[in-house]
Design a protein around this motif. Structure first.
Motif, PDB file in Angstrom:
ATOM      1  N   THR A 145       0.834  -1.209   0.000  1.00  0.00           N
ATOM      2  CA  THR A 145       0.000   0.000   0.000  1.00  0.00           C
ATOM      3  C   THR A 145       0.864   1.253   0.000  1.00  0.00           C
ATOM      4  OG1 THR A 145      -1.706  -1.193   1.213  1.00  0.00           O
ATOM      5  CG2 THR A 145      -1.834   1.205   1.227  1.00  0.00           C
ATOM      6  N   MET A 146       1.968   1.209   0.756  1.00  0.00           N
ATOM      7  CA  MET A 146       2.853   2.374   0.815  1.00  0.00           C
ATOM      8  C   MET A 146       3.536   2.623  -0.537  1.00  0.00           C
ATOM      9  SD  MET A 146       4.576   1.811   4.562  1.00  0.00           S
ATOM     10  CE  MET A 146       5.693   3.147   4.295  1.00  0.00           C
ATOM     11  N   VAL A 147       4.005   1.535  -1.172  1.00  0.00           N
ATOM     12  CA  VAL A 147       4.659   1.686  -2.486  1.00  0.00           C
ATOM     13  C   VAL A 147       3.667   2.188  -3.517  1.00  0.00           C
ATOM     14  CG1 VAL A 147       5.803   0.447  -4.345  1.00  0.00           C
ATOM     15  CG2 VAL A 147       6.407  -0.041  -1.974  1.00  0.00           C
ATOM     16  N   SER A 148       2.477   1.601  -3.482  1.00  0.00           N
ATOM     17  CA  SER A 148       1.452   2.023  -4.439  1.00  0.00           C
ATOM     18  C   SER A 148       1.063   3.472  -4.218  1.00  0.00           C
ATOM     19  CB  SER A 148       0.232   1.110  -4.314  1.00  0.00           C
ATOM     20  OG  SER A 148      -0.791   1.542  -5.176  1.00  0.00           O
ATOM     21  N   ALA A 149       0.986   3.847  -2.943  1.00  0.00           N
ATOM     22  CA  ALA A 149       0.625   5.234  -2.643  1.00  0.00           C
ATOM     23  C   ALA A 149       1.720   6.197  -3.096  1.00  0.00           C
ATOM     24  CB  ALA A 149       0.367   5.384  -1.144  1.00  0.00           C
ATOM     25  N   ALA A 150       2.996   5.771  -2.908  1.00  0.00           N
ATOM     26  CA  ALA A 150       4.106   6.643  -3.338  1.00  0.00           C
ATOM     27  C   ALA A 150       4.110   6.814  -4.858  1.00  0.00           C
ATOM     28  CB  ALA A 150       5.431   6.063  -2.852  1.00  0.00           C
ATOM     29  N   CYS A 151       3.885   5.692  -5.568  1.00  0.00           N
ATOM     30  CA  CYS A 151       3.854   5.779  -7.040  1.00  0.00           C
ATOM     31  C   CYS A 151       2.695   6.649  -7.508  1.00  0.00           C
ATOM     32  CB  CYS A 151       3.747   4.380  -7.643  1.00  0.00           C
ATOM     33  SG  CYS A 151       5.230   3.375  -7.407  1.00  0.00           S
ATOM     34  N   SER A 152       1.559   6.452  -6.857  1.00  0.00           N
ATOM     35  CA  SER A 152       0.398   7.256  -7.246  1.00  0.00           C
ATOM     36  C   SER A 152       0.647   8.732  -6.970  1.00  0.00           C
ATOM     37  CB  SER A 152      -0.842   6.771  -6.486  1.00  0.00           C
ATOM     38  OG  SER A 152      -1.123   5.428  -6.792  1.00  0.00           O
ATOM     39  N   HIS A 153       1.291   8.999  -5.827  1.00  0.00           N
ATOM     40  CA  HIS A 153       1.578  10.395  -5.493  1.00  0.00           C
ATOM     41  C   HIS A 153       2.568  11.006  -6.487  1.00  0.00           C
ATOM     42  CE1 HIS A 153       2.000  13.929  -2.984  1.00  0.00           C
ATOM     43  NE2 HIS A 153       3.348  13.774  -3.043  1.00  0.00           N
ATOM     44  N   LEU A 154       3.579  10.197  -6.900  1.00  0.00           N
ATOM     45  CA  LEU A 154       4.561  10.697  -7.860  1.00  0.00           C
ATOM     46  C   LEU A 154       3.912  10.974  -9.212  1.00  0.00           C
ATOM     47  CD1 LEU A 154       7.505  11.332  -8.597  1.00  0.00           C
ATOM     48  CD2 LEU A 154       7.815   8.898  -9.120  1.00  0.00           C
ATOM     49  N   ILE A 155       3.091  10.030  -9.658  1.00  0.00           N
ATOM     50  CA  ILE A 155       2.413  10.219 -10.949  1.00  0.00           C
ATOM     51  C   ILE A 155       1.482  11.416 -10.887  1.00  0.00           C
ATOM     52  CG2 ILE A 155       0.787   9.183 -12.563  1.00  0.00           C
ATOM     53  CD1 ILE A 155       1.965   6.454 -11.814  1.00  0.00           C
ATOM     54  N   GLY A 188       1.829  13.942  -8.909  1.00  0.00           N
ATOM     55  CA  GLY A 188       2.644  15.158  -8.855  1.00  0.00           C
ATOM     56  C   GLY A 188       3.157  15.567 -10.238  1.00  0.00           C
ATOM     57  N   ILE A 189       3.531  14.543 -11.031  1.00  0.00           N
ATOM     58  CA  ILE A 189       4.004  14.856 -12.395  1.00  0.00           C
ATOM     59  C   ILE A 189       2.864  15.395 -13.240  1.00  0.00           C
ATOM     60  CG2 ILE A 189       4.920  13.834 -14.502  1.00  0.00           C
ATOM     61  CD1 ILE A 189       6.506  11.899 -12.758  1.00  0.00           C
ATOM     62  N   ARG A 190       1.689  14.763 -13.099  1.00  0.00           N
ATOM     63  CA  ARG A 190       0.538  15.219 -13.876  1.00  0.00           C
ATOM     64  C   ARG A 190       0.107  16.621 -13.472  1.00  0.00           C
ATOM     65  NH1 ARG A 190      -3.421   9.861 -14.023  1.00  0.00           N
ATOM     66  NH2 ARG A 190      -2.109   8.611 -15.458  1.00  0.00           N
ATOM     67  N   GLU A 191       0.213  16.909 -12.202  1.00  0.00           N
ATOM     68  CA  GLU A 191      -0.243  18.204 -11.710  1.00  0.00           C
ATOM     69  C   GLU A 191       0.897  19.213 -11.561  1.00  0.00           C
ATOM     70  OE1 GLU A 191      -3.357  19.010 -11.285  1.00  0.00           O
ATOM     71  OE2 GLU A 191      -4.027  17.003 -11.892  1.00  0.00           O
ATOM     72  N   LEU A 192       2.067  18.886 -12.120  1.00  0.00           N
ATOM     73  CA  LEU A 192       3.209  19.789 -11.992  1.00  0.00           C
ATOM     74  C   LEU A 192       2.885  21.124 -12.645  1.00  0.00           C
ATOM     75  CD1 LEU A 192       6.137  20.233 -11.098  1.00  0.00           C
ATOM     76  CD2 LEU A 192       6.856  19.324 -13.320  1.00  0.00           C
ATOM     77  N   ASN A 193       3.088  22.178 -11.876  1.00  0.00           N
ATOM     78  CA  ASN A 193       2.767  23.524 -12.342  1.00  0.00           C
ATOM     79  C   ASN A 193       3.865  24.460 -11.856  1.00  0.00           C
ATOM     80  OD1 ASN A 193       1.668  25.891 -13.187  1.00  0.00           O
ATOM     81  ND2 ASN A 193      -0.226  25.728 -12.007  1.00  0.00           N
ATOM     82  N   LEU A 194       4.590  25.033 -12.822  1.00  0.00           N
ATOM     83  CA  LEU A 194       5.692  25.934 -12.483  1.00  0.00           C
ATOM     84  C   LEU A 194       5.256  27.381 -12.345  1.00  0.00           C
ATOM     85  CD1 LEU A 194       8.519  24.527 -14.800  1.00  0.00           C
ATOM     86  CD2 LEU A 194       8.072  24.000 -12.405  1.00  0.00           C
ATOM     87  N   PHE A 195       3.996  27.643 -12.559  1.00  0.00           N
ATOM     88  CA  PHE A 195       3.506  29.005 -12.417  1.00  0.00           C
ATOM     89  C   PHE A 195       3.406  29.369 -10.937  1.00  0.00           C
ATOM     90  CE2 PHE A 195       2.337  28.017 -16.691  1.00  0.00           C
ATOM     91  CZ  PHE A 195       2.378  29.222 -17.372  1.00  0.00           C
ATOM     92  N   SER A 196       3.655  30.602 -10.613  1.00  0.00           N
ATOM     93  CA  SER A 196       3.660  31.064  -9.227  1.00  0.00           C
ATOM     94  C   SER A 196       2.228  31.194  -8.703  1.00  0.00           C
ATOM     95  CB  SER A 196       4.385  32.408  -9.131  1.00  0.00           C
ATOM     96  OG  SER A 196       4.308  32.909  -7.815  1.00  0.00           O
ATOM     97  N   ASN A 197       2.103  30.895  -7.396  1.00  0.00           N
ATOM     98  CA  ASN A 197       0.802  31.055  -6.734  1.00  0.00           C
ATOM     99  C   ASN A 197       0.638  32.428  -6.100  1.00  0.00           C
ATOM    100  OD1 ASN A 197      -0.019  28.430  -7.355  1.00  0.00           O
ATOM    101  ND2 ASN A 197       1.077  27.588  -5.568  1.00  0.00           N
ATOM    102  N   ASN A 198       1.674  33.251  -6.227  1.00  0.00           N
ATOM    103  CA  ASN A 198       1.607  34.588  -5.656  1.00  0.00           C
ATOM    104  C   ASN A 198       0.540  35.394  -6.378  1.00  0.00           C
ATOM    105  OD1 ASN A 198       2.044  37.211  -4.701  1.00  0.00           O
ATOM    106  ND2 ASN A 198       4.265  36.870  -4.520  1.00  0.00           N
ATOM    107  N   PRO A 199      -0.363  36.015  -5.642  1.00  0.00           N
ATOM    108  CA  PRO A 199      -1.430  36.794  -6.309  1.00  0.00           C
ATOM    109  C   PRO A 199      -0.886  37.916  -7.181  1.00  0.00           C
ATOM    110  CG  PRO A 199      -1.956  36.424  -3.994  1.00  0.00           C
ATOM    111  CD  PRO A 199      -0.533  35.971  -4.171  1.00  0.00           C
ATOM    112  N   PHE A 200       0.319  38.414  -6.821  1.00  0.00           N
ATOM    113  CA  PHE A 200       0.884  39.506  -7.615  1.00  0.00           C
ATOM    114  C   PHE A 200       1.256  39.041  -9.017  1.00  0.00           C
ATOM    115  CE2 PHE A 200       4.457  42.168  -8.969  1.00  0.00           C
ATOM    116  CZ  PHE A 200       3.875  43.425  -8.884  1.00  0.00           C
ATOM    117  N   TRP A 201       1.633  37.734  -9.128  1.00  0.00           N
ATOM    118  CA  TRP A 201       2.037  37.171 -10.417  1.00  0.00           C
ATOM    119  C   TRP A 201       0.954  36.270 -10.987  1.00  0.00           C
ATOM    120  CZ3 TRP A 201       6.187  39.376 -12.317  1.00  0.00           C
ATOM    121  CH2 TRP A 201       7.129  39.908 -11.451  1.00  0.00           C
TER     122      TRP A 201
END
Length: 321
Positions: free
Chosen positions: A17-27, A29-42
């Protein structure tokens, strides 16, 4: 992790379960990777999905650029410089053929005269070294009453023609000597050594320019001489293409241009030198029985001209007047 009597290692359900959860979290994270800033100014005008797609595109292009740079650097040929102070002609040609773009050979002498690597030899026409331009032969053709012969008679213009031929040979020799002196006084300036093909091309260009300059100087000299004769209105006492007629005791003069019968033409047809740019030709010979020509009329050739020497006939020849 659980151990059984057969010494087999099995992963417990919690570890899976831990390995599966880590893989799912990594996938995720890659799918939801966003380099745009969360700062309201930007804050970007793109939506969250568009920001994720833009991030993926940026990472893909960046990876491709890095791979291209790494591949180019790994495939680049590293060159190094080797200096040789002395080498033979065969070594020079071998190195130049092997390294055509990087091989360079500097000259020890930057300037060298043309006559050090080119030998110009001139061959004159045989007539310029024959007795026909000698003083003895030309003097033997002089006749004090040359103008009393037919205009087509060789004796009328033989003396002047051979003198002109002698002068032409002398002027040609002098012109060639002058150009030869100027050619040998000119230096070739080059920093790098030429290949055999480049040297052959250079030699061909130099010789071509030498011939062109020689002909241009000869034509210029002939043109200046012709202009001097024309502008000064110098007239010859011989029967040339133009002759002046005057009455003794009068001040009136009239100039006529010569007419010649057409070669192999119909009876009565003639060539006007003025309209033909002085290119009329007709066989010359010896006329022993002839009548005075009429002014403005072509000279008569009846009876036909004949040269006779030691009971052998000499063929007539063409003389351009």
């Amino acid at each position: 992790m659980i151990s059984n009597p057969l010494n087999e290692v099995k992963i417990s359900p919690s570890s899976k379960t831990m390995v599966s959860a880590a893989c799912s979290h990594l996938i995720h994270g890659i799918r939801e990777l966003n380099l745009f800033s969360n700062n309201p100014f930007w804050t970007s005008t793109l939506t969250h999905t568009e920001q994720i797609h833009s991030t993926r595109l940026f990472l893909i292009l960046t990876s491709i650029s890095l791979l291209s740079v790494i591949g180019y650097v790994s495939l680049t040929v590293h060159s190094y410089e080797v200096t040789r102070n002395k080498f033979s002609i065969s070594d020079f040609e071998r190195l130049q053929a092997r390294y055509p773009t990087t091989f360079k050979s500097t000259c020890t002498k930057v300037s060298i005269p043309y006559n050090k690597f080119l030998n110009v030899s001139v061959r004159f026409h045989q007539v310029c070294s024959s007795p026909f331009i000698g003083r003895k032969w030309i003097s033997s053709l002089y006749l004090f009453n040359a103008t009393s012969y037919n205009i087509l008679d060789f004796r009328t213009f033989g003396f002047s023609h051979y003198r002109s031929l002698r002068l032409l040979c002398l002027l040609t020799r002098q012109a060639i000597n002058d150009n030869y002196h100027a050619f040998n006084s000119t230096n070739l300036v080059a920093l790098l050594t030429f290949s055999r093909a480049q040297f052959n091309n250079l030699a061909g260009v130099l010789m071509s320019n030498f011939q062109k300059n020689l002909l241009a100087n000869e034509k210029r000299t002939a043109k200046v001489t012709s202009l001097m004769i024309a502008q000064n209105r110098l007239l010859s006492a011989l029967r040339t293409n133009y002759y002046t007629h005057s009455k003794p005791g009068s001040q009136s003069y009239k100039t006529y241009n010569a007419h010649y019968l057409e070669r192999n033409g119909i009876d009565g047809s003639f060539c006007d030198c003025r309209s033909r740019n002085n290119q009329c030709t007709y066989p010359a010979g010896g006329f022993y029985n002839w009548t005075l020509p009429e002014l403005g009329k072509p000279a008569k050739n009846n009876p036909p001209p004949q040269f006779q020497k030691k009971k052998k006939f000499i063929q007539s020849f063409i003389v351009k007047r």
